[in-house]
Write a protein that holds these residues in place. Sequence first.
Motif, PDB file in Angstrom:
ATOM      1  N   CYS A  82       0.838  -1.205   0.000  1.00 51.10           N
ATOM      2  CA  CYS A  82       0.000   0.000   0.000  1.00 51.10           C
ATOM      3  C   CYS A  82       0.873   1.255   0.000  1.00 51.10           C
ATOM      4  O   CYS A  82       0.584   2.229  -0.701  1.00 51.10           O
ATOM      5  CB  CYS A  82      -0.916   0.001   1.229  1.00 51.10           C
TER       6      CYS A  82
ATOM      7  N   ARG B 216      -7.897  10.314   3.239  1.00 53.00           N
ATOM      8  CA  ARG B 216      -7.974   9.108   2.412  1.00 53.00           C
ATOM      9  C   ARG B 216      -6.590   8.494   2.204  1.00 53.00           C
ATOM     10  O   ARG B 216      -6.454   7.265   2.141  1.00 53.00           O
ATOM     11  CB  ARG B 216      -8.624   9.443   1.068  1.00 53.00           C
TER      12      ARG B 216
ATOM     13  N   SER C 240      -5.567   4.716   3.183  1.00 54.32           N
ATOM     14  CA  SER C 240      -5.071   3.815   2.138  1.00 54.32           C
ATOM     15  C   SER C 240      -3.789   3.116   2.559  1.00 54.32           C
ATOM     16  O   SER C 240      -3.472   2.036   2.055  1.00 54.32           O
ATOM     17  CB  SER C 240      -4.842   4.590   0.838  1.00 54.32           C
TER      18      SER C 240
ATOM     19  N   GLY D 166      -8.944   1.566   1.435  1.00 57.16           N
ATOM     20  CA  GLY D 166      -9.570   2.105   0.236  1.00 57.16           C
ATOM     21  C   GLY D 166     -10.166   3.475   0.496  1.00 57.16           C
ATOM     22  O   GLY D 166     -10.169   3.969   1.627  1.00 57.16           O
TER      23      GLY D 166
END
Length: 411
Positions: free
Chosen positions: A231, A364, A368, A373
């Motif tokens: 990620c 966000r 993540s 997500g």
Amino acid sequence: MSTSRNVIPTEDEVRKAAIELKKGNPASGVAKIHSLLLGANLSWTVSEKRVRKILQSEGLVRSDGTPSVTTNIIHPSFRLNQSLDIDRWTSRVEVKYFDAIKGKGLVAKENIAKGDVLWKEDPFILAPEWEMYDLQRASEACSFCSCIICDHSPLHMSCEASTTATPCTARYSHPLLCSARNPASWMALHALAQCTSRLLLASQQDAATFDLDWEVVQGLAELGMEERAQCLREQGLEPDRENWRRAFELYLQAFKEPRTPAEQKKLVRILKKPIPEELQKFTFEYQGFLRGLGRMSLNLEAHGGLYRLHSHLNHSCTPNVSIRHLDQRTALSRITVIAKEDFEIGQELLITYTNPKNNLKDRRRRLSEWGFGPCQCERCVAEEKVWKESDGNTLEADDLADQLKAGLGVL
């Protein structure tokens, strides 16, 4: 007999179903996923265009509808703890399993009023912030619950494992929790050391005691350090595997391979019974260690506690419950969960995993990093709409976002 397709599902329902199907069929394109979606939901009316748009927004297919280069969807894994007795803390909430992507969460069993105390909870283990850790090392705070020690009561016991050769300043401590033997370099390692200590000690008691503790740890959401590294790599960051290895060496020194014969003898006196095979894999194998680090990082409360019930709470950028440290007797360890709004039966309890003062992009991005997500909470959806309608006018978007924050009670 044919089934009538007369149900138009919500965007969230289609998104979750499409992502789950894509996870199980990573090489399939939009047409195949659309077909599988309709096959699994016979009453739904969903266009292929809608499925394509969702998969593209998640980065799972290219603009031409073919699978993205990154076909593996990374997200935390979940497991229900069947032995969890929620009534031990509260009768007002219950655990609910949502789906393979979202996992589990907590929902209200009854109507709840704003300001109600929902439950209080002591930690399964505690790995406090460094300020408190320093007080523990200075014998000014309890090494088990973090309570400040202001006097010299005979109830305040020093670590029995402390010697001139291996001094330990901890009070209320067990030898395996000794900070002198667990030189943690960051909170997750500290927490994993505390958790491993508890499991090893439980394994030396009866099977029922160990099984209860083992179920707690196995029930925690998990995203290993290697999975998290994937990620982070999308953001141009590379993992520090050298430090991971060094941390693993320190970890083994504490629980398997002490440095001196004297420390080895002490460990043998503590661990007299055989260690269960599943615990050995969790403790002494490198990949198990990395999964353990990720599990601790994912579930720790902000001040370093790991809690059985609290660990079930999911995220929203506009949380509806507050986690407070109100009990002065237990300093940072005991949490109090308070409703920030009125709840109806079945409504989910939510906390925030990020700093709510950050903007949409930063929130966000932070989520993540742990495979969650793009957040689709009410606030994020509203701010995203404002950003798109502002046509890239950053100043205007920021002003409107601030207005939305104020309206949602975030500022």
